[in-house]
Design an enzyme around this catalytic site. Sequence first.
Site, PDB file in Angstrom:
ATOM      1  N   GLY A  33       0.811  -1.211   0.000  1.00  0.00           N
ATOM      2  CA  GLY A  33       0.000   0.000   0.000  1.00  0.00           C
ATOM      3  C   GLY A  33       0.845   1.261   0.000  1.00  0.00           C
ATOM      4  O   GLY A  33       2.014   1.232  -0.370  1.00  0.00           O
ATOM      5  N   LEU A  35       0.510   3.683  -2.046  1.00  0.00           N
ATOM      6  CA  LEU A  35       0.912   3.530  -3.448  1.00  0.00           C
ATOM      7  C   LEU A  35       1.419   4.829  -4.063  1.00  0.00           C
ATOM      8  O   LEU A  35       0.957   5.912  -3.735  1.00  0.00           O
ATOM      9  CB  LEU A  35      -0.280   3.006  -4.262  1.00  0.00           C
ATOM     10  N   HIS A  39       4.442   1.857  -8.022  1.00  0.00           N
ATOM     11  CA  HIS A  39       3.517   0.717  -7.960  1.00  0.00           C
ATOM     12  C   HIS A  39       2.592   0.715  -9.181  1.00  0.00           C
ATOM     13  O   HIS A  39       2.307  -0.334  -9.765  1.00  0.00           O
ATOM     14  CB  HIS A  39       2.613   0.809  -6.720  1.00  0.00           C
ATOM     15  N   GLN A  63       7.963  -9.049   7.769  1.00  0.00           N
ATOM     16  CA  GLN A  63       9.176  -8.566   7.121  1.00  0.00           C
ATOM     17  C   GLN A  63       9.738  -7.315   7.786  1.00  0.00           C
ATOM     18  O   GLN A  63      10.647  -6.689   7.264  1.00  0.00           O
ATOM     19  CB  GLN A  63       8.956  -8.354   5.622  1.00  0.00           C
ATOM     20  N   SER A 188       7.430   4.339  -0.847  1.00  0.00           N
ATOM     21  CA  SER A 188       6.422   4.789   0.115  1.00  0.00           C
ATOM     22  C   SER A 188       7.087   5.505   1.279  1.00  0.00           C
ATOM     23  O   SER A 188       6.500   6.390   1.901  1.00  0.00           O
ATOM     24  CB  SER A 188       5.635   3.593   0.645  1.00  0.00           C
TER      25      SER A 188
HETATM   26  O1  PAF Z   1       7.829  -4.902  -2.097  1.00  0.00           O
HETATM   27  C1  PAF Z   1       6.896  -4.924  -1.266  1.00  0.00           C
HETATM   28  O2  PAF Z   1       6.095  -4.007  -1.196  1.00  0.00           O
HETATM   29  C2  PAF Z   1       6.784  -6.106  -0.311  1.00  0.00           C
HETATM   30  O3  PAF Z   1       8.021  -6.536   0.114  1.00  0.00           O
HETATM   31  C3  PAF Z   1       5.928  -7.251  -0.878  1.00  0.00           C
HETATM   32  C4  PAF Z   1       6.580  -7.869  -2.110  1.00  0.00           C
HETATM   33  C5  PAF Z   1       4.555  -6.754  -1.217  1.00  0.00           C
HETATM   34  C6  PAF Z   1       5.788  -8.361   0.171  1.00  0.00           C
HETATM   35  O4  PAF Z   1       5.190  -7.878   1.323  1.00  0.00           O
END
Ligand code: PAF
Length: 283
Positions: A33, A35, A39, A63, A188
């Site tokens: 998100g 965005l 993106h 992550q 972002s």
């Molecule tokens: O690149 C990202 O925005 C994230 O690492 C992903 C690939 C959506 C995984 O959460």
Amino acid sequence: MSMQRIDDITNLKRVLREHRQGGARIGLVATMGALHEGHLSLVDALRTRADVLVATVFVNPKQFGPSEDLDRYPRDLDRDASLLAGRGVHVLFAPSVRTIYPEGFRTTVSVAGVSEGLCGALRPGHFDGVATIVLKLFNIVAPDVAIFGEKDFQQLAVIRAMARDLDLDVEIVGAPIVREADGLAMSSRNAFLSPDERVRASALSAGLRAAQDAFRAGEQRGARLCEVARTVMLASAVHPQYLELRGLDDLAPLDFADRPSVLLTAAYVGSTRLIDNLILSRS
Ligand code: PAF
């Protein structure tokens, strides 16, 4: 076809099964998100490769490290939804954390080698979190094609390696970095930069471009190319966490840019961590 917003897995699988039975090719853009044009360029690039465009918005807690910016990561799902609908996305999957990681979730996907070093060394567990969510999204969406930005160059390499190792039936496409007018790679996290930091942040790309110029003038020594980039970055008080020359295909550390190569860097600008990279080319 107007965009469908779906937040549960069963419903999404049902909708996509119907599209697939109708012969449609499914494309996936996975995002967290907040965005931006980077993106949306992925959506544009996917449009020629798939009939049904699926975008996911999910800020993946797995992550983020304990001291990272999960809590302050920007979130605005309504804005994201309207941007995606405007670019022709057919299905938006925006699940909750509980939907993706229900009580008792215990699986971690780890891609050795390519996940180590660079961001992997500084963000322990980050690429395990990425590989786990991306494999889960692949299993839910079952895309024919999925597209990821080259800004997250190591992430793309991890996903490609995972897809190869596990014989995933999905074509992985990498898309070029989209940059602001002054060269700053769109992210972002750029929203966190103060006006002064925003100006200094362009030193990452300026440094990489200076190294590219040196390469084009004949310099092939990795140490020297990194030194050229570092000098430009330091002039704006941007201290790289790493600045490395790596092989384009395998991300192997290189002493010389005598085969297809990429320079990768990460730096804090204020409290915001930015990454960037540049594929070395003769023209
Ligand atoms: O690149 C990202 O925005 C994230 O690492 C992903 C690939 C959506 C995984 O959460």
